[in-house]
Design an enzyme around this catalytic site. Sequence first.
Site, mmCIF file in Angstrom:
data_model
loop_
_atom_site.group_PDB
_atom_site.id
_atom_site.type_symbol
_atom_site.label_atom_id
_atom_site.label_comp_id
_atom_site.label_asym_id
_atom_site.label_seq_id
_atom_site.Cartn_x
_atom_site.Cartn_y
_atom_site.Cartn_z
ATOM 1 N N LYS A 192 72.674 32.329 44.438
ATOM 2 C CA LYS A 192 72.881 33.645 45.049
ATOM 3 C C LYS A 192 72.461 34.705 44.040
ATOM 4 C CE LYS A 192 76.347 36.684 47.189
ATOM 5 N NZ LYS A 192 76.378 37.778 46.207
ATOM 6 N N SER A 251 76.824 33.439 42.314
ATOM 7 C CA SER A 251 76.911 34.884 42.093
ATOM 8 C C SER A 251 77.257 35.212 40.643
ATOM 9 C CB SER A 251 77.923 35.496 43.078
ATOM 10 O OG SER A 251 77.833 36.895 43.105
#
Length: 537
Positions: A450, A425
């Site tokens: 991600k 992320s």
Amino acid sequence: MESLCPKLGTTLSHVSSIRSNSLKIKRISSNFCRFHTSQVPIGAAKSTSFGDFPRNQRLIKDESITESVDVEAMNEESEDPRLTTMSGGSVARRFVGFAAAAAAAVSLCCESPALAEYLTVAFPVSRTREVNTVQRTLVEAWGLIRETFVDPTFNHQDWDLKLQQTMVEMFPLRSADAAYGKISGMLSTLGDPFTRIISPKEYQSFRIGSDGNLQGVGLFINKEPNSGHLVVMSCIEGSPADRAGIHEGDELLEINGERLNGINVEAAAQKLRGPVGTTVTVKLQCGEAWEGDSTFREVVKLSRESINISPISSSIILHRAPDGHLSKTGYMKLSAFSQTAAAEMEYAIQEMEIQGVDSYILDIRNNPGGLVKAGLDVAQIWLDGDETLVNTIDRDGNMLPINMVNGHALTHDPLVVLVNEGSASASEILAGALHDNGRATLVGHKTFGKGKIQSVTELQDGSALFITVAKYLSPSRHDIDQVGITPDVQCTTDMLTSTRGLSSKDNKGTSSSLEADSCIMVAEHELEMQESKGSAS
């Protein structure tokens, strides 16, 4: 229910207890404006909303939308209210014997009442107070999803019909937990595990973690995407979990005797936290035992303590060359992207610059992410000019680059960034920004992959809705989602030695333990290569 539209009229529906209650949906073509969480917009705003923002905040670019929603009590004496599709379609189901209870009330802002298109959707309103409250939360969550979810097809389903079905399923329930379960079930049909709702208690825990302080055992956990297992990402050095010998990769099976099958990360974290001095029992399967060894070990009575989660730990690695020259490499481990991450990194760099550091290693291995804004702020510490930090793609497929504005790097010394499969992320946003702009060399393993960004909105009842609102590409437009970022230089698993002893910000004398980490040795070699070429990449 204060409206933030001073120039436009506001209509507030009234709540009343009537014999036949339902929810009335009014579609409106109007200019979009911001509301507190009592507003339930359902239009597809042409806007970019991204990041994990603090409570009650969503970043929305003010542009026109096509629909808003007004939810109000109907004072109609109908013996047979009907559930009608949101698109104005035919009758889907009949209901009789509705309980008399208050329906949700939401403020509405529109430019002209003449533009309103009324469609009546009759829903049964629960006589159970706590379920009725969750019904309102359901409508609020449904509207936010309809407005901002990254997939405008809602996983190829009729999202309006899904609201109707969920409201019907919720009607006979008698507990808030069961009602929240219906909302979670509705969200699961979107096919996106990152779009979810958490309870008010879980949201308070989430905010505590983002603020950097908690009372617990010092475990970072995450859900393994393929198996769905809850896995230990890391332990805070010196914490109860660390002292008990829990390691990265261990699978968390039970907390206080309760199996964790189907429990999300926030719920598990909530069970681990608690008042200082209390205890919690956890059962784990050792990470190295996953390949068929069914042995378990039980860690009994971990004592909860007050833990300050500093996202930065730092040290200076000394290296003397054959010619006698002493070089200093500044090592920083960033464990999470909390609200204080950028400020603490800036302070650490300034301190090391004073001590004559001439190169840097930034370690974001096993950093699962956090606040996207924090990731962007950290990237700007290292970059100059108007560089692109990340490219976001909205629900309509429009790409929007997020650029710096006249940035000034805190240092131009050579930089290596350590990554692995636990870097996800915001970690991947940071790694991509530094790598694609030529500022850093990446060393380690391919990252998690991600490539989606969530917004966080606190709802009226104190719960919170996480919504995937955008996809992102690296500055060079590389897709990261389910792919990850491949580093420039690989550092294999059998070479990697844990650096768990470096969680304290003031551990300045731990160079020897760092030198035992072969990935750091590879990073130092890369820095020497850069210096020999006269490069400050």
